[in-house]
Design a protein around this motif. Structure first.
Motif, mmCIF file in Angstrom:
data_model
loop_
_atom_site.group_PDB
_atom_site.id
_atom_site.type_symbol
_atom_site.label_atom_id
_atom_site.label_comp_id
_atom_site.label_asym_id
_atom_site.label_seq_id
_atom_site.Cartn_x
_atom_site.Cartn_y
_atom_site.Cartn_z
ATOM 1 N N ALA A 58 21.935 -49.685 109.796
ATOM 2 C CA ALA A 58 21.047 -49.121 110.811
ATOM 3 C C ALA A 58 19.873 -48.395 110.151
ATOM 4 C CB ALA A 58 21.830 -48.151 111.697
ATOM 5 N N THR A 59 20.137 -47.724 109.042
ATOM 6 C CA THR A 59 19.068 -47.034 108.303
ATOM 7 C C THR A 59 18.041 -48.017 107.777
ATOM 8 O OG1 THR A 59 20.624 -45.296 107.624
ATOM 9 C CG2 THR A 59 18.585 -45.512 106.353
ATOM 10 N N ALA A 60 18.525 -49.070 107.114
ATOM 11 C CA ALA A 60 17.620 -50.054 106.518
ATOM 12 C C ALA A 60 16.773 -50.741 107.591
ATOM 13 C CB ALA A 60 18.419 -51.087 105.724
ATOM 14 N N GLY A 61 17.423 -51.151 108.686
ATOM 15 C CA GLY A 61 16.687 -51.830 109.747
ATOM 16 C C GLY A 61 15.663 -50.937 110.410
ATOM 17 N N SER A 62 16.028 -49.683 110.664
ATOM 18 C CA SER A 62 15.117 -48.759 111.335
ATOM 19 C C SER A 62 13.913 -48.432 110.457
ATOM 20 C CB SER A 62 15.856 -47.466 111.699
ATOM 21 O OG SER A 62 16.901 -47.731 112.606
ATOM 22 N N LEU A 63 14.159 -48.156 109.182
ATOM 23 C CA LEU A 63 13.053 -47.821 108.289
ATOM 24 C C LEU A 63 12.143 -49.021 108.060
ATOM 25 C CD1 LEU A 63 14.790 -45.517 105.649
ATOM 26 C CD2 LEU A 63 13.432 -44.871 107.655
ATOM 27 N N ALA A 64 12.731 -50.212 108.012
ATOM 28 C CA ALA A 64 11.900 -51.420 107.864
ATOM 29 C C ALA A 64 10.992 -51.593 109.076
ATOM 30 C CB ALA A 64 12.796 -52.644 107.677
ATOM 31 N N PHE A 65 11.539 -51.359 110.270
ATOM 32 C CA PHE A 65 10.744 -51.487 111.492
ATOM 33 C C PHE A 65 9.651 -50.425 111.533
ATOM 34 C CE2 PHE A 65 10.459 -50.567 116.211
ATOM 35 C CZ PHE A 65 9.655 -51.664 116.491
ATOM 36 N N ALA A 66 9.991 -49.176 111.178
ATOM 37 C CA ALA A 66 8.993 -48.102 111.178
ATOM 38 C C ALA A 66 7.891 -48.381 110.154
ATOM 39 C CB ALA A 66 9.675 -46.766 110.869
ATOM 40 N N THR A 67 8.272 -48.885 108.990
ATOM 41 C CA THR A 67 7.275 -49.201 107.951
ATOM 42 C C THR A 67 6.346 -50.314 108.410
ATOM 43 O OG1 THR A 67 8.827 -48.533 106.211
ATOM 44 C CG2 THR A 67 6.973 -49.925 105.559
ATOM 45 N N ALA A 68 6.903 -51.336 109.040
ATOM 46 C CA ALA A 68 6.079 -52.448 109.529
ATOM 47 C C ALA A 68 5.071 -51.962 110.567
ATOM 48 C CB ALA A 68 6.977 -53.535 110.113
ATOM 49 N N LEU A 69 5.508 -51.091 111.462
ATOM 50 C CA LEU A 69 4.592 -50.551 112.465
ATOM 51 C C LEU A 69 3.493 -49.713 111.820
ATOM 52 C CD1 LEU A 69 6.756 -49.426 115.534
ATOM 53 C CD2 LEU A 69 5.054 -51.245 115.438
#
Length: 331
Positions: free
Chosen positions: A106-117
């Motif tokens: 969940a950490t990896a997916g959330s941070l990846a999404f936030a970084t992409a945005l």
């Protein structure tokens, strides 16, 4: 029956039972077992002495001893402080460790999404223009983002963010019962807020302000939210794929430890709330602010991967030890 011989033979058991009854609040596990065994044995002795009718005084004394032993057994309980200590040294960290791959994911997916945005906002002015009017963005960048952490007294602000974050974490866990889909929504919403704020601040040359104010409390706070989300996702997946267990039984076996995590995260989020309310906006040395956040995060991870791993390997599951082994059924 020679009552004097009988009493002489069993007097050590009676004296030992009386000693254990006097020390009932300080008994070890084996001593509690011994107390129960002696209570049963001396109860039999009382019946024998009473049936003889030869010594009312001895009957009265043994009756009192048996009554006090019964009260010690039926009223015995583990002191609250022991329950509290065991919860934070075994139950909570063991469950978080057992579910580590869920919350790490969940950490990896959330941070990846936030970084992409954030990258999208930085590289595409049209995206930023669609978020808010230029004047609103200017106010956010120059004043509102930093002022958010100091516009209220530190103690009341800490309490406010604590209750808010505890509610978000509780939602992430409870929503797991709905196949985990709302958990993904909660994660996406929080990640979107993080990514958009980061993109706006970095695009306007305020990246140092953003990270200097987010990292002190955000490291521990976001980790707690990700842990809650991971537990919620595991709960949802258990409903979808219970394995060899009946679905309701599997759900119960995962839901009980999930409650333990929710309770433990209250303290974790209380600590992050204190950092946000008393450190983030009030400690003006950036490296010191971030250092406090890093220390809190490292201590939490060390706690989970040392005490939690040890308790997990010892067999701690986080489930309720006194739960019934089977459920009653009709017929």
């Amino acid at each position: 029956m020679e009552l004097d011989v009988f009493a002489e033979k069993h007097r050590p058991d009676w004296d030992r039972l009386e000693h254990l009854v006097r020390r009932r609040r300080k008994l070890s596990g084996p001593e509690v077992d011994e107390l129960v065994e002696l209570y049963q044995k001396v109860s039999t002795h009382l019946s024998v002495v009473r049936s003889s009718g030869e010594d009312p005084a001895l009957v009265g004394w043994l009756s009192g001893l048996v009554a006090r032993a019964r009260a010690a057994i039926t009223g015995a309980h583990t002191p609250a402080w022991r329950d509290f200590t065991r919860f934070f040294t075994h139950t909570f960290p063991a469950v978080v460790y057992r579910l580590r791959w869920w919350w790490i994911g969940a950490t990896a997916g959330s941070l990846a999404f936030a970084t992409a945005l954030a990258v999208w906002v930085i590289n595409d002015p049209q995206v930023m223009a669609s978020i808010a009017a230029p004047e609103q963005i200017r106010l956010l960048v120059e004043h509102e983002f930093a002022n958010y952490y100091v516009e209220n007294p530190g103690a009341s602000f800490a309490a406010q963010v604590w209750t808010n974050n505890a509610w978000v974490a509780a939602q992430a866990i409870v929503f797991g019962a709905f196949l985990g889909l709302p958990v993904i929504y909660v994660l996406a919403l929080n990640s979107a807020n993080l990514g958009l704020s980061a993109g706006i601040m970095i695009a306007h040359g305020k990246g140092d302000v953003f990270f200097g104010l987010i990292l002190p409390h955000g490291l521990l706070e976001l980790t707690a939210v990700f842990v809650a989300a991971g537990v919620g996702l595991k709960l949802g997946w258990t409903i979808i794929a219970p394995g060899h267990r009946p679905r309701l039984r599997a759900l119960g076996e995962e839901a009980r430890p999930a409650i333990a995590v929710a309770l433990g995260l209250i303290l974790v989020l209380f600590i992050s709330g204190l950092i946000e309310g008393l450190v983030t906006g009030w400690v003006h040395t950036t490296w010191l602010r971030i250092g406090i956040g890093v220390v809190a995060e490292v201590l939490f991870l060390a706690y989970i991967f040392t005490l939690g791993r040890k308790a997990y390997l010892e067999g701690e599951t986080g489930d309720i030890e006194e739960r019934p082994a089977v459920l009653p059924v009709s017929g």
